[in-house]
Design a protein around this motif. Structure first.
Motif, PDB file in Angstrom:
ATOM      1  N   GLU A  31       0.824  -1.191   0.000  1.00 21.71           N
ATOM      2  CA  GLU A  31       0.000   0.000   0.000  1.00 21.71           C
ATOM      3  C   GLU A  31       0.862   1.244   0.000  1.00 21.71           C
ATOM      4  O   GLU A  31       2.061   1.188   0.260  1.00 21.71           O
ATOM      5  N   THR A  32       0.235   2.367  -0.315  1.00 23.56           N
ATOM      6  CA  THR A  32       0.848   3.668  -0.095  1.00 23.56           C
ATOM      7  C   THR A  32       0.328   4.163   1.245  1.00 23.56           C
ATOM      8  O   THR A  32      -0.869   4.403   1.407  1.00 23.56           O
ATOM      9  N   ALA A  33       1.210   4.271   2.205  1.00 23.63           N
ATOM     10  CA  ALA A  33       0.823   4.616   3.573  1.00 23.63           C
ATOM     11  C   ALA A  33       1.297   6.025   3.901  1.00 23.63           C
ATOM     12  O   ALA A  33       2.435   6.402   3.600  1.00 23.63           O
ATOM     13  N   VAL A  34       0.402   6.796   4.509  1.00 23.06           N
ATOM     14  CA  VAL A  34       0.704   8.171   4.902  1.00 23.06           C
ATOM     15  C   VAL A  34       0.280   8.363   6.349  1.00 23.06           C
ATOM     16  O   VAL A  34      -0.839   7.975   6.725  1.00 23.06           O
ATOM     17  N   TYR A  35       1.153   8.939   7.147  1.00 19.37           N
ATOM     18  CA  TYR A  35       0.805   9.316   8.510  1.00 19.37           C
ATOM     19  C   TYR A  35       0.572  10.820   8.564  1.00 19.37           C
ATOM     20  O   TYR A  35       1.401  11.613   8.120  1.00 19.37           O
ATOM     21  N   LEU A  36      -0.591  11.207   9.113  1.00 20.91           N
ATOM     22  CA  LEU A  36      -0.913  12.607   9.337  1.00 20.91           C
ATOM     23  C   LEU A  36      -0.784  12.917  10.821  1.00 20.91           C
ATOM     24  O   LEU A  36      -1.158  12.103  11.670  1.00 20.91           O
ATOM     25  N   GLU A  37      -0.286  14.100  11.100  1.00 21.25           N
ATOM     26  CA  GLU A  37      -0.144  14.534  12.487  1.00 21.25           C
ATOM     27  C   GLU A  37      -1.039  15.740  12.727  1.00 21.25           C
ATOM     28  O   GLU A  37      -1.040  16.703  11.943  1.00 21.25           O
ATOM     29  N   TYR A  38      -1.831  15.673  13.794  1.00 23.81           N
ATOM     30  CA  TYR A  38      -2.652  16.794  14.242  1.00 23.81           C
ATOM     31  C   TYR A  38      -1.994  17.379  15.485  1.00 23.81           C
ATOM     32  O   TYR A  38      -1.649  16.630  16.412  1.00 23.81           O
ATOM     33  N   ARG A  39      -1.838  18.687  15.505  1.00 26.70           N
ATOM     34  CA  ARG A  39      -1.111  19.315  16.604  1.00 26.70           C
ATOM     35  C   ARG A  39      -2.047  20.204  17.435  1.00 26.70           C
ATOM     36  O   ARG A  39      -3.030  20.749  16.932  1.00 26.70           O
ATOM     37  N   LYS A  40      -1.699  20.316  18.689  1.00 27.11           N
ATOM     38  CA  LYS A  40      -2.407  21.203  19.590  1.00 27.11           C
ATOM     39  C   LYS A  40      -1.382  21.749  20.581  1.00 27.11           C
ATOM     40  O   LYS A  40      -0.546  20.999  21.080  1.00 27.11           O
ATOM     41  N   TYR A  41      -1.467  23.048  20.845  1.00 28.85           N
ATOM     42  CA  TYR A  41      -0.481  23.694  21.718  1.00 28.85           C
ATOM     43  C   TYR A  41       0.939  23.435  21.206  1.00 28.85           C
ATOM     44  O   TYR A  41       1.872  23.214  21.993  1.00 28.85           O
ATOM     45  N   ASP A  42       1.063  23.401  19.875  1.00 28.23           N
ATOM     46  CA  ASP A  42       2.353  23.206  19.224  1.00 28.23           C
ATOM     47  C   ASP A  42       2.989  21.851  19.575  1.00 28.23           C
ATOM     48  O   ASP A  42       4.210  21.717  19.576  1.00 28.23           O
ATOM     49  N   GLN A  43       2.159  20.871  19.867  1.00 31.53           N
ATOM     50  CA  GLN A  43       2.631  19.521  20.175  1.00 31.53           C
ATOM     51  C   GLN A  43       1.779  18.510  19.412  1.00 31.53           C
ATOM     52  O   GLN A  43       0.632  18.780  19.080  1.00 31.53           O
ATOM     53  N   PRO A  44       2.334  17.322  19.137  1.00 32.58           N
ATOM     54  CA  PRO A  44       1.516  16.279  18.508  1.00 32.58           C
ATOM     55  C   PRO A  44       0.327  15.919  19.399  1.00 32.58           C
ATOM     56  O   PRO A  44       0.494  15.610  20.580  1.00 32.58           O
ATOM     57  N   TYR A  45      -0.870  15.970  18.810  1.00 38.56           N
ATOM     58  CA  TYR A  45      -2.094  15.661  19.557  1.00 38.56           C
ATOM     59  C   TYR A  45      -2.549  14.231  19.255  1.00 38.56           C
ATOM     60  O   TYR A  45      -2.762  13.426  20.147  1.00 38.56           O
ATOM     61  N   PHE A  46      -2.715  13.910  17.963  1.00 35.51           N
ATOM     62  CA  PHE A  46      -2.966  12.526  17.583  1.00 35.51           C
ATOM     63  C   PHE A  46      -2.544  12.329  16.137  1.00 35.51           C
ATOM     64  O   PHE A  46      -2.237  13.292  15.426  1.00 35.51           O
ATOM     65  N   TYR A  47      -2.499  11.061  15.716  1.00 39.53           N
ATOM     66  CA  TYR A  47      -2.049  10.695  14.378  1.00 39.53           C
ATOM     67  C   TYR A  47      -3.157   9.949  13.639  1.00 39.53           C
ATOM     68  O   TYR A  47      -3.996   9.288  14.249  1.00 39.53           O
ATOM     69  N   ARG A  48      -3.113  10.058  12.316  1.00 37.07           N
ATOM     70  CA  ARG A  48      -4.039   9.314  11.464  1.00 37.07           C
ATOM     71  C   ARG A  48      -3.238   8.565  10.403  1.00 37.07           C
ATOM     72  O   ARG A  48      -2.371   9.143   9.752  1.00 37.07           O
ATOM     73  N   LEU A  49      -3.540   7.283  10.246  1.00 35.19           N
ATOM     74  CA  LEU A  49      -2.890   6.469   9.229  1.00 35.19           C
ATOM     75  C   LEU A  49      -3.805   6.340   8.021  1.00 35.19           C
ATOM     76  O   LEU A  49      -4.938   5.862   8.137  1.00 35.19           O
ATOM     77  N   ILE A  50      -3.304   6.778   6.856  1.00 37.83           N
ATOM     78  CA  ILE A  50      -4.026   6.646   5.598  1.00 37.83           C
ATOM     79  C   ILE A  50      -3.335   5.561   4.781  1.00 37.83           C
ATOM     80  O   ILE A  50      -2.133   5.652   4.520  1.00 37.83           O
ATOM     81  N   THR A  51      -4.067   4.532   4.385  1.00 39.51           N
ATOM     82  CA  THR A  51      -3.511   3.539   3.474  1.00 39.51           C
ATOM     83  C   THR A  51      -4.242   3.674   2.149  1.00 39.51           C
ATOM     84  O   THR A  51      -5.458   3.522   2.086  1.00 39.51           O
ATOM     85  N   ASN A  52      -3.470   3.986   1.101  1.00 42.02           N
ATOM     86  CA  ASN A  52      -4.029   4.363  -0.190  1.00 42.02           C
ATOM     87  C   ASN A  52      -4.971   5.540   0.028  1.00 42.02           C
ATOM     88  O   ASN A  52      -4.522   6.595   0.427  1.00 42.02           O
ATOM     89  N   SER A  53      -6.267   5.394  -0.156  1.00 46.06           N
ATOM     90  CA  SER A  53      -7.168   6.532   0.055  1.00 46.06           C
ATOM     91  C   SER A  53      -8.002   6.373   1.315  1.00 46.06           C
ATOM     92  O   SER A  53      -8.853   7.211   1.598  1.00 46.06           O
ATOM     93  N   TYR A  54      -7.762   5.314   2.077  1.00 43.62           N
ATOM     94  CA  TYR A  54      -8.651   4.985   3.187  1.00 43.62           C
ATOM     95  C   TYR A  54      -8.036   5.399   4.517  1.00 43.62           C
ATOM     96  O   TYR A  54      -6.868   5.103   4.785  1.00 43.62           O
ATOM     97  N   SER A  55      -8.840   6.081   5.340  1.00 35.77           N
ATOM     98  CA  SER A  55      -8.390   6.418   6.696  1.00 35.77           C
ATOM     99  C   SER A  55      -8.486   5.153   7.540  1.00 35.77           C
ATOM    100  O   SER A  55      -9.538   4.814   8.072  1.00 35.77           O
ATOM    101  N   MET A  56      -7.366   4.454   7.657  1.00 28.26           N
ATOM    102  CA  MET A  56      -7.373   3.115   8.223  1.00 28.26           C
ATOM    103  C   MET A  56      -7.479   3.117   9.740  1.00 28.26           C
ATOM    104  O   MET A  56      -8.160   2.280  10.329  1.00 28.26           O
ATOM    105  N   SER A  57      -6.809   4.059  10.383  1.00 31.32           N
ATOM    106  CA  SER A  57      -6.798   4.037  11.843  1.00 31.32           C
ATOM    107  C   SER A  57      -6.285   5.380  12.350  1.00 31.32           C
ATOM    108  O   SER A  57      -5.709   6.164  11.596  1.00 31.32           O
ATOM    109  N   THR A  58      -6.504   5.619  13.634  1.00 32.61           N
ATOM    110  CA  THR A  58      -6.081   6.880  14.221  1.00 32.61           C
ATOM    111  C   THR A  58      -5.840   6.689  15.709  1.00 32.61           C
ATOM    112  O   THR A  58      -6.288   5.701  16.300  1.00 32.61           O
TER     113      THR A  58
END
Length: 909
Positions: free
Chosen positions: A479-506
């Motif tokens: 797969e093509t896997a992408v990790y997204l990072e959401y930040r809050k207070y300038d710190q990592p808040y949570f992550y989202r794993l995208i595999t191909n076009s699907y939001s697989m997990s977070t």
């Protein structure tokens, strides 16, 4: 008669693709759906096709009745193809002891898989490989225009395959099941046999030979191919390699825009096959008009390369015009149009190229059957090589974009390789050569290097998921896997794993809640589990809960993707945090079903969260036979927890999965995770009867207790409010649908669409008043729930309604949120729920503590700590913080602060 022969070969292609689809589906059950096993099955099939062509080369000169021989071949395909559909799943069970011995030696295991797949598919694949040369020989005896004969037969056969792909996906498996579809393929193949024999009878009567009308197509020699012929054979090899390599790359690329359901794969494959078929027919049409297109192989290869560049270059425009709103109504039609724009031009050119190379080779070899056998042998071998090269070497090493350019270069090498056209003046030949070179220069100059990173792995993803930054991306084997990072207070808040076009997990609060409950819920109900199996790693939430459970002595983690597990380092930045580094964990890169089938280990706890069953190939992890494998791998008293993704399923599909699960686990039950993410629970005769101390052990463990508090299950009694239904309920509500089985996988139909409202079944399951009544009456609960907690649990069901509303806004909003907050604070010991009601959670609280001394976040720190003070009943401190916050608050903010102040003041008395 010619038209009837074309109909025969159309039906043969139709039946062949039905069989191929079913063989690959059944091979997935027997040998696994990992990228290795799937490629090995494909290689075995291609190897069989090549063997068929090789046998024709060796013995084709002895054929005096090619139409009759073709009928024999099609009969072999029909009979053996049907038998393989039946016996392939059994083969996996028969050979599981051997596979189990090799589970820790993946290289040897893959060689064994390859050998087994080749042996099983050898007869029908070899017969399929021989059909085109034999039928070309038969037709060439009635028509001396070889280019026309080859193009028509190749085209109509591939057109039949196109129809077979779509009909199988849309109707046959859905209506008739796997075995009904196999019978349909066999009957279609036998119909082709009958028609072929009728044609022979009409043309030749009872003659034992089939003499030629135009010329003599009997091979004149069996010597080696000339040097020029070898160059054309290498060109056929490269054409097959480039086309199958492109197919792999295109499919991976298009999956960035549409989740890979079986229908999506069928549409993509049909587009490629339809283009190739059209190219073959166009080639035949040109040869019927005496256009010697084999003199123009170089320009055709150049145009193919140019089409690769242009289709990829304009795809941002295609995306904006045809794929503007991901998931919207009509998106599927737009995706189909986008697939056609990307893949059809080169596929069409490939069909023309195959015909042209064949005609050029015929001019050298002198006979049709030998030419066709050599041509298809080289092309098929190249296709097998190209698929493996693209999937295993180019994609992981270069990524999609650079791999597309490598395919472009392969067409360039093909153009340089073939002999130039011999006719014409030297100046004209020079002009043609210059034109081809110019085409490749333009193709290279226009190729949009960097477009993948900017447009497709950049803007396209961040537009779908605003507020996130890409922190890791990998174009891996599966797969093509992408990790997204959401930040809050300038710190990592949570992550989202995208595999191909699907939001697989977070790792957000909602996902973490239900994923960790896959462990904490069965551990509470189980009898001190010591070993566990996790199928599908995701972002590591469930694995982390397993390693946090100190009573577990060994943990097996199985995932089909090594890349996904390695990318987990994004979430667990410190090695000691990573659950895969725990000494008790053993990692297996394998298909989960195959692992269950071949391992001899038994477990106290098996938990799994595979992708939704609407993703292609994943339905194998939701069938009754699969749940039987889980049951067989549980120790006596062992327990399993399994994901039921209500948000991805229509109500009947959810019932079909529940029916399959409850057909295996007599004590099945359904529990709330978060929103429409639910947990199916079943055991192998778990006795129940635990005492309060054993049941409550996790809340006495400081590590697990903090985890339970963070996910909002703060007391043993509150765990019971997750209860939704027991086996009696589940069997009754699923009685009106048939369970999902290996033979009828499409009882899981379309995904649930939130915009159409909550299905009545889901509203019934989410009714906490009904669940509370059922909890009190359930024999399952009486057996498993400590008597001391029976009276303490029901008051938590109204609170569970609040949690459901938080995770599923469609259930409605609380009209009096401040009164609810006051009630929860006054009447319960809970801390997470008050935080949620005030718009915070313990994950955010951890970030707030980190900015304590940062002046940029002074107000946010005070506001966050005020909410925490209220949740933890430090009302006096909360009032002081709220007073300070009022000084800088606007009218709306001051009103909210005043309400919280009133609650804190009232409860502080």
């Amino acid at each position: 008669m010619h038209q009837l022969i074309h109909l025969v070969f159309f039906l043969a292609g139709f039946a062949a693709l039905i069989f191929e689809t079913l063989w690959f589906r059944q091979a997935g059950l027997a040998l696994g759906n990992s990228v290795w096993s799937t490629t090995l099955v494909l290689s075995s099939f291609m190897g069989g096709l090549a063997l068929g062509n090789a046998l024709v080369l060796r013995f084709g000169g002895r054929l005096v009745r090619p139409i009759f021989s073709y009928a024999v071949l099609e009969t072999l395909i029909a009979v053996s193809g049907l038998l393989i559909v039946v016996i392939l799943p059994m083969t996996g069970a028969w050979l599981s002891p051997l596979f189990g011995l090799l589970l820790d030696s993946p290289a040897v295991l893959n060689l064994v898989r390859l050998a087994i797949a080749f042996i099983i598919l050898m007869i029908p694949a070899t017969a399929m490989g021989a059909t085109l040369p034999v039928l070309v020989m038969a037709m060439s005896r009635r028509d001396d225009n070889y280019g026309r004969v080859l193009g028509r037969l190749y085209g109509v056969n591939t057109l039949g395959a196109t129809a077979g792909v779509l009909v199988t996906e849309l109707y046959l498996v859905r209506w008739l099941g796997t075995y009904g579809a196999a019978v349909t393929a066999a009957l279609t193949g036998l119909t082709a046999v009958i028609l072929a024999l009728l044609v022979r009878k009409r043309l030749y009567g009872n003659s034992k030979t089939e003499p030629a009308v135009f010329g003599d197509d009997t091979p004149h020699h069996h010597g080696p191919v000339s040097q020029g012929g070898k160059r054309y054979l290498l060109a056929a090899f490269l054409a097959g390699a480039a086309m199958l390599g492109l197919e792999v790359l295109w499919f991976r690329f298009l999956l960035l825009f549409q989740p890979g359901t079986s229908l999506v794969f069928a549409v993509m494959l049909a587009t490629v096959l339809g283009g190739i078929a059209s190219g073959g027919i166009i080639g035949a049409w040109l040869y019927a008009r005496h256009v010697s297109i084999h003199r123009h192989i170089r320009p055709i290869a150049g145009i193919s390369a140019l089409m690769i560049t242009l289709s990829y270059l304009i795809f941002p425009w295609v995306q904006s015009e045809w794929l503007p709103d991901y998931g919207s109504t009509g998106y599927q039609h737009g995706f189909t149009a986008a697939a056609i724009i990307l893949m059809l031009p080169v596929s069409l050119a490939s069909g023309v190229l195959f015909t042209a190379i064949g005609r050029a080779l015929k001019a050298i070899t002198g006979d049709g059957i030998r030419t066709t056998a050599w041509l298809t042998l080289a092309n098929t071998t190249g296709a097998m090589f190209g698929a493996m090269l693209a999937g295993f070497a180019l994609l992981p090493a270069l990524g999609i974009e650079n791999s597309l350019f490598a395919m472009l270069a392969m067409f360039g090498f093909l153009a340089l390789l073939v002999p130039g056209a011999g006719a014409g003046q030297p100046g004209r030949r020079f002009a043609r050569g210059s034109l081809v070179i110019s085409i490749f220069v333009v193709s290279t100059a226009l190729f949009p290097f960097g477009q993948m990173k900017i447009d497709f792995l950049g803007d396209a993803i961040t537009k779908r998921f605003p507020g996130a930054d890409i922190v890791a991306a990998r174009e891996g084997l599966t797969e093509t896997a992408v990790y997204l990072e959401y930040r809050k207070y300038d710190q990592p808040y949570f992550y989202r794993l995208i595999t191909n076009s699907y939001s697989m997990s977070t790792t957000n609060e909602q996902a973490t809640r239900y994923m960790k409950l896959f462990v904490y819920l069965p551990v509470a109900l189980g009898n001190h589990p010591e070993n566990a199996l996790l199928i599908s790693y995701g972002v590591g939430n469930t694995a982390k809960a397993l390693t946090a459970t100190s009573g577990l002595k060994s943990i097996d983690v199985v995932d089909i993707s090594r890349d996904i597990m390695e990318l987990g380092k994004v979430v667990f930045t410190e090695p000691q945090q990573n659950p895969l580094n725990d000494a008790r964990v053993k990692v297996h890169v394998e298909d989960g079903r195959f692992f269950l089938q071949v391992t001899d280990t038994k477990y106290d706890l098996i938990t799994a969260e595979p992708p939704p069953p609407t993703v292609a190939g994943i339905v194998n992890l939701y069938t009754r036979e699969y749940f039987e494998l889980i049951h067989a791998r549980l120790n006596a008293g062992g327990i399993t927890s399994y994901w039921l993704p209500g948000h991805s399923l229509e109500a009947d599909a959810a019932k079909a999965i529940i029916g399959a699960f409850c057909a295996v686990f007599e004590d099945c039950s359904l529990w709330s995770g978060a929103g429409l993410d639910w947990i199916l629970l079943g055991s192998r005769d778990a006795p129940g009867g635990q005492g309060l101390q054993s049941f409550s052990q996790q809340w006495n463990d400081p590590v697990v207790a903090d985890e339970l508090r963070a996910i909002g299950v703060e007391t043993p009694a509150q765990l019971g409010s997750l209860f939704m239904a027991d086996s009696e309920d589940l069997k009754q509500l699923s009685a009106d649908v048939q369970p999902v089985t290996d033979a009828f996988p499409y009882r899981i139909l379309l995904p649930y669409t939130a915009g159409r409202g909550l299905p009545p079944l889901y509203a019934w399951l989410l009714d906490t008043d009904r669940a509370a009544r059922r909890f009190a009456d359930s024999a399952f609960i009486r057996r498993h729930w400590p008597a001391e907690l029976m009276a303490a649990t029901p008051p938590y069901f109204p609170l569970q309604r609040l949690i459901n509303q938080k995770h599923l806004p469609g259930l409605g909003r609380d009209p009096h949120p401040m009164d609810t907050l006051r009630s929860v604070l006054a009447e319960t010991p809970l801390e997470s729920l008050p935080l949620w009601l005030m718009g915070s959670n313990y994950r955010e609280q951890g970030l707030i503590e980190q900015v304590r001394t940062d002046p940029r976040y002074a107000q946010e720190y005070e506001w966050g700590m005020a909410r925490r003070d209220i949740a933890e009943r430090r009302f006096a401190e909360a009032m002081r913080r709220l007073d300070r916050l009022k000084e800088n608050a606007g009218p709306a903010g001051r009103m909210q602060l005043d309400r919280l102040y009133d609650i804190a003041e009232d409860l502080n008395r």
